[in-house]
Write a protein that holds these residues in place. Structure first.
Motif, PDB file in Angstrom:
ATOM      1  N   LEU A  44     -17.875  65.491   4.562  1.00  0.00           N
ATOM      2  CA  LEU A  44     -18.258  66.667   4.018  1.00  0.00           C
ATOM      3  C   LEU A  44     -18.278  67.968   4.851  1.00  0.00           C
ATOM      4  CD1 LEU A  44     -19.032  67.987   1.212  1.00  0.00           C
ATOM      5  CD2 LEU A  44     -21.732  67.472   1.885  1.00  0.00           C
ATOM      6  N   ASP A  45     -19.164  67.775   5.982  1.00  0.00           N
ATOM      7  CA  ASP A  45     -19.205  68.732   6.803  1.00  0.00           C
ATOM      8  C   ASP A  45     -17.925  69.223   7.409  1.00  0.00           C
ATOM      9  OD1 ASP A  45     -21.865  68.759   6.272  1.00  0.00           O
ATOM     10  OD2 ASP A  45     -22.302  67.639   8.440  1.00  0.00           O
ATOM     11  N   SER A  46     -17.000  68.242   7.551  1.00  0.00           N
ATOM     12  CA  SER A  46     -15.860  68.637   8.263  1.00  0.00           C
ATOM     13  C   SER A  46     -14.915  69.570   7.184  1.00  0.00           C
ATOM     14  CB  SER A  46     -14.963  67.338   8.718  1.00  0.00           C
ATOM     15  OG  SER A  46     -13.690  67.612   9.094  1.00  0.00           O
ATOM     16  N   GLU A  47     -14.943  68.934   5.800  1.00  0.00           N
ATOM     17  CA  GLU A  47     -14.040  69.650   4.879  1.00  0.00           C
ATOM     18  C   GLU A  47     -14.779  71.085   4.453  1.00  0.00           C
ATOM     19  OE1 GLU A  47     -11.172  68.702   3.301  1.00  0.00           O
ATOM     20  OE2 GLU A  47     -11.003  67.150   4.680  1.00  0.00           O
ATOM     21  N   VAL A  48     -16.110  71.069   4.512  1.00  0.00           N
ATOM     22  CA  VAL A  48     -16.475  72.281   4.342  1.00  0.00           C
ATOM     23  C   VAL A  48     -16.293  73.494   5.359  1.00  0.00           C
ATOM     24  CG1 VAL A  48     -18.536  73.340   4.064  1.00  0.00           C
ATOM     25  CG2 VAL A  48     -18.290  71.588   2.778  1.00  0.00           C
ATOM     26  N   ASP A  49     -16.172  72.969   6.553  1.00  0.00           N
ATOM     27  CA  ASP A  49     -15.880  73.804   7.769  1.00  0.00           C
ATOM     28  C   ASP A  49     -14.424  74.272   7.999  1.00  0.00           C
ATOM     29  OD1 ASP A  49     -18.605  73.655   8.624  1.00  0.00           O
ATOM     30  OD2 ASP A  49     -18.190  71.925  10.179  1.00  0.00           O
ATOM     31  N   LEU A  50     -13.509  73.253   7.531  1.00  0.00           N
ATOM     32  CA  LEU A  50     -12.229  73.754   7.522  1.00  0.00           C
ATOM     33  C   LEU A  50     -11.860  74.771   6.363  1.00  0.00           C
ATOM     34  CD1 LEU A  50     -10.681  70.301   7.864  1.00  0.00           C
ATOM     35  CD2 LEU A  50     -10.606  72.107   9.648  1.00  0.00           C
ATOM     36  N   ALA A  51     -12.687  74.576   5.053  1.00  0.00           N
ATOM     37  CA  ALA A  51     -12.317  75.616   4.162  1.00  0.00           C
ATOM     38  C   ALA A  51     -13.071  77.033   4.374  1.00  0.00           C
ATOM     39  CB  ALA A  51     -13.130  75.125   2.927  1.00  0.00           C
ATOM     40  N   ASN A  52     -14.176  76.822   5.151  1.00  0.00           N
ATOM     41  CA  ASN A  52     -14.899  78.235   5.505  1.00  0.00           C
ATOM     42  C   ASN A  52     -13.835  78.938   6.396  1.00  0.00           C
ATOM     43  OD1 ASN A  52     -17.020  77.951   4.206  1.00  0.00           O
ATOM     44  ND2 ASN A  52     -18.274  77.005   5.364  1.00  0.00           N
ATOM     45  N   GLN A  53     -13.378  78.178   7.376  1.00  0.00           N
ATOM     46  CA  GLN A  53     -12.378  78.792   8.458  1.00  0.00           C
ATOM     47  C   GLN A  53     -11.194  79.209   7.723  1.00  0.00           C
ATOM     48  OE1 GLN A  53     -11.643  75.576  11.359  1.00  0.00           O
ATOM     49  NE2 GLN A  53     -13.695  75.739  12.092  1.00  0.00           N
ATOM     50  N   ALA A  54     -10.631  78.626   6.663  1.00  0.00           N
ATOM     51  CA  ALA A  54      -9.473  79.128   6.090  1.00  0.00           C
ATOM     52  C   ALA A  54      -9.630  80.613   5.432  1.00  0.00           C
ATOM     53  CB  ALA A  54      -8.860  78.059   5.150  1.00  0.00           C
ATOM     54  N   ARG A  55     -10.893  80.491   4.645  1.00  0.00           N
ATOM     55  CA  ARG A  55     -11.275  81.755   3.969  1.00  0.00           C
ATOM     56  C   ARG A  55     -11.650  82.949   5.098  1.00  0.00           C
ATOM     57  NH1 ARG A  55     -14.658  78.153   0.977  1.00  0.00           N
ATOM     58  NH2 ARG A  55     -16.388  79.322   1.793  1.00  0.00           N
ATOM     59  N   LEU A  56     -12.153  82.367   6.113  1.00  0.00           N
ATOM     60  CA  LEU A  56     -12.604  83.427   7.124  1.00  0.00           C
ATOM     61  C   LEU A  56     -11.055  84.020   7.503  1.00  0.00           C
ATOM     62  CD1 LEU A  56     -14.739  85.197   8.867  1.00  0.00           C
ATOM     63  CD2 LEU A  56     -14.678  83.178  10.437  1.00  0.00           C
ATOM     64  N   ALA A  57     -10.231  83.271   8.052  1.00  0.00           N
ATOM     65  CA  ALA A  57      -8.832  83.696   8.600  1.00  0.00           C
ATOM     66  C   ALA A  57      -8.287  84.874   7.413  1.00  0.00           C
ATOM     67  CB  ALA A  57      -8.032  82.726   8.852  1.00  0.00           C
ATOM     68  N   GLU A  58      -8.356  84.393   6.434  1.00  0.00           N
ATOM     69  CA  GLU A  58      -7.745  85.124   5.316  1.00  0.00           C
ATOM     70  C   GLU A  58      -8.406  86.519   5.121  1.00  0.00           C
ATOM     71  OE1 GLU A  58      -6.789  85.264   0.494  1.00  0.00           O
ATOM     72  OE2 GLU A  58      -7.404  83.307   1.473  1.00  0.00           O
ATOM     73  N   ARG A  59      -9.914  86.423   4.982  1.00  0.00           N
ATOM     74  CA  ARG A  59     -10.250  87.860   5.215  1.00  0.00           C
ATOM     75  C   ARG A  59     -10.555  88.577   6.208  1.00  0.00           C
ATOM     76  NH1 ARG A  59     -16.602  88.389   2.929  1.00  0.00           N
ATOM     77  NH2 ARG A  59     -16.536  90.699   2.794  1.00  0.00           N
ATOM     78  N   LEU A  60     -10.235  87.928   7.339  1.00  0.00           N
ATOM     79  CA  LEU A  60     -10.069  88.931   8.705  1.00  0.00           C
ATOM     80  C   LEU A  60      -8.619  89.434   8.462  1.00  0.00           C
ATOM     81  CD1 LEU A  60     -11.398  86.390  11.390  1.00  0.00           C
ATOM     82  CD2 LEU A  60     -12.523  88.319  10.704  1.00  0.00           C
ATOM     83  N   TYR A  61      -7.756  88.849   8.261  1.00  0.00           N
ATOM     84  CA  TYR A  61      -6.396  89.490   8.310  1.00  0.00           C
ATOM     85  C   TYR A  61      -6.322  90.568   7.069  1.00  0.00           C
ATOM     86  CZ  TYR A  61      -1.451  90.196   7.307  1.00  0.00           C
ATOM     87  OH  TYR A  61      -0.183  90.482   7.242  1.00  0.00           O
ATOM     88  N   THR A  62      -6.660  90.295   5.832  1.00  0.00           N
ATOM     89  CA  THR A  62      -6.717  90.979   4.851  1.00  0.00           C
ATOM     90  C   THR A  62      -7.412  92.618   5.188  1.00  0.00           C
ATOM     91  OG1 THR A  62      -8.376  90.045   3.596  1.00  0.00           O
ATOM     92  CG2 THR A  62      -5.816  89.571   2.839  1.00  0.00           C
ATOM     93  N   THR A  63      -8.507  92.387   5.702  1.00  0.00           N
ATOM     94  CA  THR A  63      -9.491  93.509   6.026  1.00  0.00           C
ATOM     95  C   THR A  63      -8.769  94.350   7.058  1.00  0.00           C
ATOM     96  OG1 THR A  63     -11.364  92.256   5.627  1.00  0.00           O
ATOM     97  CG2 THR A  63     -11.592  94.248   7.072  1.00  0.00           C
ATOM     98  N   LYS A  64      -8.075  93.697   8.206  1.00  0.00           N
ATOM     99  CA  LYS A  64      -7.302  94.412   9.224  1.00  0.00           C
ATOM    100  C   LYS A  64      -6.075  95.036   8.588  1.00  0.00           C
ATOM    101  CE  LYS A  64      -4.768  93.558  13.418  1.00  0.00           C
ATOM    102  NZ  LYS A  64      -4.093  92.390  14.617  1.00  0.00           N
ATOM    103  N   ARG A  65      -5.444  94.429   7.839  1.00  0.00           N
ATOM    104  CA  ARG A  65      -4.340  95.037   7.007  1.00  0.00           C
ATOM    105  C   ARG A  65      -4.697  96.146   6.239  1.00  0.00           C
ATOM    106  NH1 ARG A  65      -1.138  91.186   3.489  1.00  0.00           N
ATOM    107  NH2 ARG A  65      -2.786  91.791   1.958  1.00  0.00           N
ATOM    108  N   ALA A  66      -5.684  96.045   5.762  1.00  0.00           N
ATOM    109  CA  ALA A  66      -6.310  97.188   4.360  1.00  0.00           C
ATOM    110  C   ALA A  66      -6.500  98.489   5.616  1.00  0.00           C
ATOM    111  CB  ALA A  66      -7.249  96.743   3.890  1.00  0.00           C
ATOM    112  N   LEU A  67      -7.518  98.297   6.678  1.00  0.00           N
ATOM    113  CA  LEU A  67      -7.949  99.312   7.445  1.00  0.00           C
ATOM    114  C   LEU A  67      -6.698 100.082   8.021  1.00  0.00           C
ATOM    115  CD1 LEU A  67     -11.294  97.851   8.910  1.00  0.00           C
ATOM    116  CD2 LEU A  67     -10.887  99.855   7.021  1.00  0.00           C
ATOM    117  N   ALA A  68      -5.538  99.000   8.300  1.00  0.00           N
ATOM    118  CA  ALA A  68      -4.693  99.604   9.151  1.00  0.00           C
ATOM    119  C   ALA A  68      -3.862 100.569   8.455  1.00  0.00           C
ATOM    120  CB  ALA A  68      -3.572  98.727   9.740  1.00  0.00           C
ATOM    121  N   LYS A  69      -3.633 100.339   7.069  1.00  0.00           N
ATOM    122  CA  LYS A  69      -3.150 101.252   6.001  1.00  0.00           C
ATOM    123  C   LYS A  69      -3.632 102.767   5.738  1.00  0.00           C
ATOM    124  CE  LYS A  69      -0.474  97.715   4.221  1.00  0.00           C
ATOM    125  NZ  LYS A  69       0.226  97.117   2.998  1.00  0.00           N
TER     126      LYS A  69
END
Length: 183
Positions: A44-69
């Protein structure tokens, strides 16, 4: 004469064959139950950590892209608008995160994992660090700092409350699985 470990427990063991068989079966059930609880928690801990990392990566990228525009004078306001939940976002001319020491395995492995999930972040302009005091000791172990460089050499900075650790209490897991084991 000293007693052997088995001899110490002899008064507690049932005397009949049937009683001893039941005792052995119960010990086996308890051991299997304990192993299954541990395996469940690790999974459970492993699956939750993987899901959190995937959401974090997506949020970092979309925020960076939005601010760059948007124009630089609009970036701080947009950063505040995009902040929310466990992530606070700021824009500045300098990175707020300071890369950890070579011994900071957590930050290095997280950076590697985030770049696997979102290679668009670009490895050169990514700094992951943890707040530290003047003597270099970790001040807040549940806070992570991430700085991403934009194309104009300015930085978007994230303060992230790390949501790690137990995702539900051990007592809840033990109670739920014990009911099944007793059945």
């Amino acid at each position: 004469a000293s007693m052997t470990p088995v001899g110490l427990f002899a008064p507690l063991l049932p005397q009949s064959i049937g009683g001893r068989t039941i005792a052995v079966v119960l010990v086996g059930v308890v051991l299997i139950h304990a192993i299954s609880v541990i395996a469940y928690r690790l999974g459970l801990d492993s699956e939750v950590d993987l899901a959190n990392q995937a959401r974090l990566a997506e949020r970092l990228y979309t925020t960076k892209r939005a601010l760059a525009k948007v124009r630089p004078e609009e970036r701080e306001d947009l950063s505040h608008s995009l902040s929310g939940g466990p992530i606070e976002i700021h824009w500045s001319s300098l990175p707020l995160a300071v890369a950890g020491s070579r011994s900071d395995v957590d930050s290095a492995s997280l950076k590697h994992r985030l770049l696997q999930l979102a290679p668009e972040l670009g490895s050169e302009g990514v700094i992951i660090g943890k707040p530290a005091s003047n003597d270099g000791q970790r001040v807040e172990p549940h806070l992570l700092l991430v700085s991403l460089e934009l194309s104009d050499k300015s930085w978007v900075n994230f303060s992230i409350a790390r949501l790690t650790g137990a995702h539900n209490t051990l007592a809840t897991v033990v109670l739920a699985t014990s009911a099944t084991a007793l059945g």
